[in-house]
Scaffold this motif. Structure first.
Motif, PDB file in Angstrom:
ATOM      1  N   ARG A   1       0.666  -0.810  -0.305  1.00 51.81           N
ATOM      2  CA  ARG A   1       0.417   0.105   0.133  1.00 51.81           C
ATOM      3  C   ARG A   1       0.826   1.270  -0.196  1.00 51.81           C
ATOM      4  O   ARG A   1       0.536   2.239  -0.608  1.00 51.81           O
ATOM      5  CB  ARG A   1      -0.695  -0.021   0.812  1.00 51.81           C
ATOM      6  N   TYR A   2       2.202   1.314   0.912  1.00 49.72           N
ATOM      7  CA  TYR A   2       2.580   2.664   0.473  1.00 49.72           C
ATOM      8  C   TYR A   2       4.480   1.357   0.917  1.00 49.72           C
ATOM      9  O   TYR A   2       4.943   0.563   0.910  1.00 49.72           O
ATOM     10  CB  TYR A   2       2.650   3.033   1.991  1.00 49.72           C
ATOM     11  N   TYR A   3       5.265   2.586   0.161  1.00 47.50           N
ATOM     12  CA  TYR A   3       6.454   2.236  -0.683  1.00 47.50           C
ATOM     13  C   TYR A   3       7.744   3.923  -0.957  1.00 47.50           C
ATOM     14  O   TYR A   3       6.730   4.614  -0.834  1.00 47.50           O
ATOM     15  CB  TYR A   3       6.716   1.432  -1.509  1.00 47.50           C
ATOM     16  N   HIS A  11       5.517   6.734  -1.458  1.00 49.12           N
ATOM     17  CA  HIS A  11       4.007   6.809  -2.345  1.00 49.12           C
ATOM     18  C   HIS A  11       2.464   6.270  -2.225  1.00 49.12           C
ATOM     19  O   HIS A  11       2.946   5.283  -0.940  1.00 49.12           O
ATOM     20  CB  HIS A  11       4.995   6.108  -3.797  1.00 49.12           C
ATOM     21  N   SER A  12       1.695   6.327  -2.474  1.00 47.36           N
ATOM     22  CA  SER A  12       0.465   5.406  -1.850  1.00 47.36           C
ATOM     23  C   SER A  12      -0.157   4.704  -3.215  1.00 47.36           C
ATOM     24  O   SER A  12       0.134   5.675  -4.147  1.00 47.36           O
ATOM     25  CB  SER A  12       0.017   5.839  -0.273  1.00 47.36           C
ATOM     26  N   MET A  13      -1.242   4.470  -3.304  1.00 54.07           N
ATOM     27  CA  MET A  13      -2.033   3.945  -4.008  1.00 54.07           C
ATOM     28  C   MET A  13      -2.946   4.684  -4.092  1.00 54.07           C
ATOM     29  O   MET A  13      -3.877   5.259  -2.908  1.00 54.07           O
ATOM     30  CB  MET A  13      -2.858   2.601  -4.131  1.00 54.07           C
ATOM     31  N   ASN A  15      -6.854   6.177  -3.965  1.00 54.94           N
ATOM     32  CA  ASN A  15      -8.783   5.684  -4.226  1.00 54.94           C
ATOM     33  C   ASN A  15      -9.369   6.476  -5.482  1.00 54.94           C
ATOM     34  O   ASN A  15     -10.038   5.599  -5.767  1.00 54.94           O
ATOM     35  CB  ASN A  15      -8.987   6.107  -2.637  1.00 54.94           C
ATOM     36  N   CYS A  39      -4.749  11.624   3.494  1.00 58.63           N
ATOM     37  CA  CYS A  39      -3.594  11.309   2.399  1.00 58.63           C
ATOM     38  C   CYS A  39      -2.391  10.944   3.201  1.00 58.63           C
ATOM     39  O   CYS A  39      -2.299  12.125   4.641  1.00 58.63           O
ATOM     40  CB  CYS A  39      -2.973  12.559   2.123  1.00 58.63           C
ATOM     41  N   GLY A  41       0.930   9.965   1.326  1.00 60.99           N
ATOM     42  CA  GLY A  41       1.858   9.261   0.394  1.00 60.99           C
ATOM     43  C   GLY A  41       1.644  10.264  -0.334  1.00 60.99           C
ATOM     44  O   GLY A  41       0.549  11.139  -0.613  1.00 60.99           O
ATOM     45  N   GLY A  44      -1.212  10.698  -3.169  1.00 67.48           N
ATOM     46  CA  GLY A  44      -2.517  11.751  -2.766  1.00 67.48           C
ATOM     47  C   GLY A  44      -2.458  12.627  -2.065  1.00 67.48           C
ATOM     48  O   GLY A  44      -3.705  13.379  -2.613  1.00 67.48           O
ATOM     49  N   ARG A  91       2.784  -1.463  14.056  1.00 64.83           N
ATOM     50  CA  ARG A  91       2.427  -2.171  12.969  1.00 64.83           C
ATOM     51  C   ARG A  91       4.009  -2.406  11.565  1.00 64.83           C
ATOM     52  O   ARG A  91       3.818  -3.396  10.956  1.00 64.83           O
ATOM     53  CB  ARG A  91       1.715  -0.312  12.209  1.00 64.83           C
ATOM     54  N   TRP A  95       6.554   1.726   8.618  1.00 68.92           N
ATOM     55  CA  TRP A  95       5.527   2.901   9.341  1.00 68.92           C
ATOM     56  C   TRP A  95       6.957   3.708  10.695  1.00 68.92           C
ATOM     57  O   TRP A  95       7.088   5.063  10.792  1.00 68.92           O
ATOM     58  CB  TRP A  95       4.767   2.383  10.330  1.00 68.92           C
TER      59      TRP A  95
END
Length: 208
Positions: A1-3, A11-13, A15, A39, A41, A44, A91, A95
């Protein structure tokens, strides 16, 4: 999901498509309301800014370029640092790194003049285990003066809501929302975690 990419950008996806996000923002503004974009990332955050959001909540992944866009558009950042730092160890993964990059971003944002408003991510953690006012300490530790941290939760937050004429400062004619502490929070911001007096709209709810 996050990288993270090699240049240390989170970064993130995203929605929503740009068209969907713009429709949400336009309709909300048509109704006279503000849009708070959740948001994490840089992708987003950029999408929310393109859509016309009024605030960026969390905002992990803010780059200098995105900060400049926040300033140019008059968008507020509500970083909710305490909750991120609280949940990160459990997590794991990236994180803990996100906590460190947000610390760096926060310091740069303060220096740039990004409008930063206090927020706690209500419901994101057990309030009996983490004091909501711990957020103030993070702001000071990360680069704000104690007065800037206090204003982030008072006059700046009121301005964000469009309520600056009603609350946020102690002035004649404004709603009497007041807290008091025993010590000087400008000398020790943690005093705000030990509130002794609370008045809401002129009614005293706590008096020690």
């Amino acid at each position: 999901r996050y990288y993270y990419t090699p240049d240390n950008v989170l970064h993130s996806m995203v929605n929503f498509t740009d068209e969907e996000a713009k429709a949400i923002v336009d309709e909300t503004h048509r109704l006279g309301k503000k849009v708070a974009a959740h948001c994490i990332g840089s992708d987003g955050i950029a999408a929310a800014l393109r859509a016309g959001a009024d605030t960026i909540e969390h905002g992990d992944g803010l780059t200098d370029e995105l900060m400049d866009q926040l300033i140019a558009k008059g968008v507020y950042w509500v970083p909710t640092i305490a909750v991120g730092a609280y949940v990160a160890p459990g997590r794991g993964g990236i994180w803990p790194r996100m906590v460190e990059t947000e610390k760096s971003a926060f310091g740069r944002a303060v220096k740039k003049g990004v409008k930063i408003a206090f927020g706690t991510d209500a419901g994101g953690y057990d309030w009996t285990k983490l004091h909501q006012a711990r957020e103030f300490q993070y702001y000071v530790d990360y680069g704000m003066t104690p007065m800037q941290a206090i204003q982030s939760a008072t006059s700046v937050a009121a301005a964000l809501l469009g309520w600056g004429d009603r609350l946020g400062t102690i002035e004649a004619g404004k709603i009497a929302d007041i807290v008091a502490v025993s010590g000087d929070p400008l000398a020790d911001i943690s005093e705000l975690q030990r509130v002794k007096f609370v008045m809401k709209d002129g009614v005293v709810y706590k008096k020690e």
